[in-house]
Design a protein around this motif. Structure first.
Motif, mmCIF file in Angstrom:
data_model
loop_
_atom_site.group_PDB
_atom_site.id
_atom_site.type_symbol
_atom_site.label_atom_id
_atom_site.label_comp_id
_atom_site.label_asym_id
_atom_site.label_seq_id
_atom_site.Cartn_x
_atom_site.Cartn_y
_atom_site.Cartn_z
ATOM 1 N N SER A 204 38.820 -69.113 22.193
ATOM 2 C CA SER A 204 38.532 -70.541 22.036
ATOM 3 C C SER A 204 37.041 -70.841 22.091
ATOM 4 O O SER A 204 36.631 -71.992 21.940
ATOM 5 N N ALA A 205 36.209 -69.808 22.328
ATOM 6 C CA ALA A 205 34.756 -70.019 22.422
ATOM 7 C C ALA A 205 34.149 -69.842 21.042
ATOM 8 O O ALA A 205 33.574 -68.807 20.715
ATOM 9 N N ARG A 209 27.798 -73.516 22.355
ATOM 10 C CA ARG A 209 27.987 -74.343 23.551
ATOM 11 C C ARG A 209 29.237 -73.909 24.311
ATOM 12 O O ARG A 209 29.235 -73.851 25.552
ATOM 13 N N ASP A 210 30.298 -73.584 23.564
ATOM 14 C CA ASP A 210 31.520 -73.081 24.204
ATOM 15 C C ASP A 210 31.232 -71.792 24.976
ATOM 16 O O ASP A 210 31.708 -71.600 26.101
ATOM 17 N N ARG A 211 30.463 -70.936 24.366
ATOM 18 C CA ARG A 211 30.165 -69.664 25.009
ATOM 19 C C ARG A 211 29.283 -69.853 26.237
ATOM 20 O O ARG A 211 29.410 -69.136 27.224
ATOM 21 N N ASP A 213 29.309 -72.443 28.226
ATOM 22 C CA ASP A 213 30.177 -72.927 29.299
ATOM 23 C C ASP A 213 31.029 -71.795 29.868
ATOM 24 O O ASP A 213 31.224 -71.695 31.094
#
Length: 708
Positions: A204-205, A209-211, A213
């Motif tokens: 889901s990354a 920015r996802d990574r 977090d």
């Protein structure tokens, strides 16, 4: 491929072979991934079967387990070559911190590569390790940077030594992760490597920015040291630093001091090496280099100085020295290399390093290519790059220069430059480590490292018009400085003028050297204006007679080419002074006579008085005392008439000494008193000495008068 999964090209090829399905590709897969060594691995056969059947969902679930077998591990070692002789390890001149061979990695790995040998860094290394491991460390990451910013200073080597230090491994039991960024990193891949190593799932990354977090969540509570090497942009490092909180710590290296400040990092400067460690770096390059250093240690010291004790420059010089020793013999190798560098300063820039550098494709990049990274990526626009190139006119350290000189050169090349723009260029170059501020001097002075200066000159020579403009602006600036200092010397601030020229004389020498090679009117004018005002400093105060002689000959030719009779007269007079110092009185008097005629023709009464004084000195030294005294008296009257107190003092001292030789105390006092008064007014120590001498004469004269 499932969204968010980040694989290397190696893995993508293997996965593709699984997907295409036909039986012949299975053989290619077996050869590619070397699974023939593990034929019973069920995940490989399952992946092949699922891929062939088109069961995509099940296939994706099988990939993570399969790829652990497919990809080579970071700690895999190549098998030893059978029969290969053991590599001899030379005895270093200074004990290495970590005697391990240099890394040969091509891409960033999470396990820090083995560091190269380090020399002369033991105390600094221990200090940095202590900072990282202290229990009451600040609640922010500690960052290592090099304010000097020089490429090749050893930031990466030092960071690697820190990563492998036993105390670091003990303090950070969750590991030490190594990320090498360079000018254009792929942050998706770099962050994915850490996430994967920490056991995170990137399904889901999808975005950076996802990574970020996910990375922050995975690092929470970890007692881990993250080493981020070669940071070129603040945003490149921020994703990693923002994800970290104690007990995790971060160590960064960068060429740019401002990056460390923007990241609120603790800044630690890495300096060039001292003499003994420098010799050790040269010698460790191989048995030939070791033999060469042992055979010519003094030459090796000078070689280390000539490359500025920069670790990378020493390394590339040592590698070449090792080869030279095989062909020329150890005894002559260093002399040969130094001669090559003397004949062509840029020669050292073409020597090659032993390992790849981030941002460069060459496996053994040249020193010039390593420096070129900073020039291309750190200096953001053409104007700043031009400012860097023109630093070459100032030469290399230990030569120094001040801000007015810098402004004069940059203004000469960039006619529309403003003080604000000049200040921006100065800050940008200093921040990149390409211009060094000597902080202990006030007002500030600057210098350029030897290797940086050589690189700047190679760039400047590619634009001859720019080189000529920069050199002319440089010469004009120092000509004006010499003129101003001479005004102080001949006025009431003798000591201030001498001190000013003492500080700048090496740059003046360099400017004269350039001007002597010019044949244009501008070049002639620069040479004349540099040399003519130096007479009082070089001949009268600092006894540089032999050095100034060839300068004067060049200046005389320049004045004649410019049809400058006043300048010609001044140079002729100075030539006479040099000849008199060399005791060539006949030739000196000829020069004085020619100068006297020119001074009278142009109406220069001070110049006329100076020649009369010089003629008197030469005649007395030649034995013609009466004619010499007549000339000195004429000079004294002329000095008094025009109010030239420095000249009046000089001729007065000469006349007083002659009067004492004639036992004429009254005349000696009359001649000497103006000199003593002038010396005390300007704060020259000679003034007090002369006054004490006069007081003694007065007492002796009084004794004579008191006696019957």
């Amino acid at each position: 491929m499932a969204p968010g999964l980040a694989y290397t090209w190696n893995e993508i090829v293997r996965i593709f072979l699984l997907l295409v399905g036909p039986p012949w590709t299975l053989l290619a897969l077996l050869m590619w991934s070397r699974i023939i060594e593990t034929p019973t691995n069920p995940y490989l056969w399952l992946g092949y079967a699922l891929g062939s059947a088109g069961v995509w969902g099940a296939f994706v679930q099988a990939i993570p387990a399969a790829r652990e077998i497919l990809r080579p591990q970071a700690t895999d070692a190549l098998p030893p070559i059978q029969g290969a002789p053991a590599t001899p390890v030379p005895t270093p001149l200074a004990p290495p911190v970590i005697p391990i061979e240099p890394p040969t990695f091509l891409y960033p790995r999470l396990t820090p590569p083995a560091p190269p040998r380090l020399f002369g860094r033991t105390a600094f290394l221990n200090e940095l390790v202590a900072d990282l491991c202290q229990p009451d460390a600040p609640r922010r990451p500690l960052a290592l940077t090099a304010l000097q910013g020089l490429p090749g200073i050893g930031k990466t080597a030092l960071a690697l030594a820190i990563a492998h230090h036993p105390q670091i491994k003990q303090t950070f039991p969750d590991g030490q992760f190594w990320i090498s960024l360079g000018p254009q990193p792929d942050l998706m891949i770099e962050s994915g490597l850490i996430i994967e190593e920490l056991g995170g799932s990137m399904e889901s990354a999808i975005t950076l920015r996802d990574r970020a977090d996910l990375l922050k969540a995975l690092l929470r509570g970890k007692q881990l040291l993250l080493l981020v090497d070669d940071v070129w942009q603040v945003d490149d490092a921020r994703i990693f630093l923002d994800a970290c909180a104690p007990p995790t710590r971060v160590l960064i290296t960068t060429r740019h001091a401002q990056i460390a400040m923007d990241l609120h990092a603790a800044i630690r400067e890495v300096w060039v090496l001292l003499e003994q460690p420098s010799l050790a770096v040269l010698a460790v390059a191989g048995p030939g280099a070791r033999a060469a250093v042992d055979a010519d240690t003094d030459g090796a010291r000078r070689l280390a100085e000539e490359v500025g004790h920069l670790p990378l420059a020493l390394e590339v010089a040592g590698r070449y020295l090792n080869r030279l020793a095989e062909h020329t013999g150890a005894a002559q190798a260093i002399a040969t290399l130094r001669q090559e560098l003397n004949d062509e300063a840029a020669r050292v820039l073409r020597l090659r390093a032993a390992q790849r550098r981030p941002g460069l494709d060459d496996a053994q990049p040249s020193l010039e290519a390593v420096l070129g990274l900073s020039y291309t990526h750190h200096l953001g626009d053409d104007a700043t790059r031009r400012a860097f190139r023109t630093l070459a006119v100032f030469g290399a350290q230990p030569l120094t220069f001040d801000l007015p000189a810098l402004s004069a050169v940059w203004g000469g090349v960039n006619a529309d430059s403003s003080p604000a723009q000049i200040n921006e260029w100065r800050i940008a170059l200093a921040d990149a480590g390409l211009l060094q501020n000597i902080a202990e001097d006030s007002p500030a002075r600057y210098r350029v490292h030897q290797i940086v200066a050589a690189y700047a000159m190679t760039l400047l020579r590619q634009t001859p018009a720019e080189q000529q403009a920069a050199a002319l602006a440089y010469a004009r600036h120092y000509a004006g400085l010499v003129e101003s200092a001479d005004d102080l010397i001949t006025g009431d601030q003798l000591l201030a003028g001498l001190a000013w020229l003492d500080k700048e004389i090496d740059q003046v020498r360099r400017a004269i050297g350039w001007a002597l090679g010019q044949t244009s009117a501008e070049g002639y004018a620069a040479l004349r204006d540099l040399v003519r005002p130096l007479r009082n400093y070089a001949i009268g105060a600092r006894s540089l007679h032999r050095e100034i002689a060839p300068w004067l000959e060049g200046a005389l030719n320049a004045c004649r080419a410019l049809q400058d009779r006043s300048g010609e007269a001044n140079v002729l007079k100075a030539q006479g002074d040099v000849l008199q110092f060399l005791k060539q009185m006949g030739e000196a008097l000829e020069k004085y006579e020619a100068a006297l005629g020119l001074f009278r023709a142009v109406g220069d009464r001070l110049g006329e008085a100076n020649v009369l004084k010089a003629q008197g000195d030469a005649l007395i030294r030649s034995g013609d005392v009466d004619e010499g005294m007549r000339m000195l008296e004429a000079a004294r009257r002329l000095y008094a008439a025009i109010g030239a107190r420095a000249g009046l003092s000089n001729v007065g001292i000469t006349l007083a000494r002659y009067a004492i030789s004639q036992n004429n105390l009254a005349a000696a006092i009359e001649y000497m008193q103006p000199a003593a008064d002038f010396g005390q007014e300007i704060g020259h120590p000679l003034g007090a000495q002369l006054q004490a001498q006069i007081d003694g004469w007065r007492a002796a004269l009084q004794d004579r008068e008191d006696k019957p």
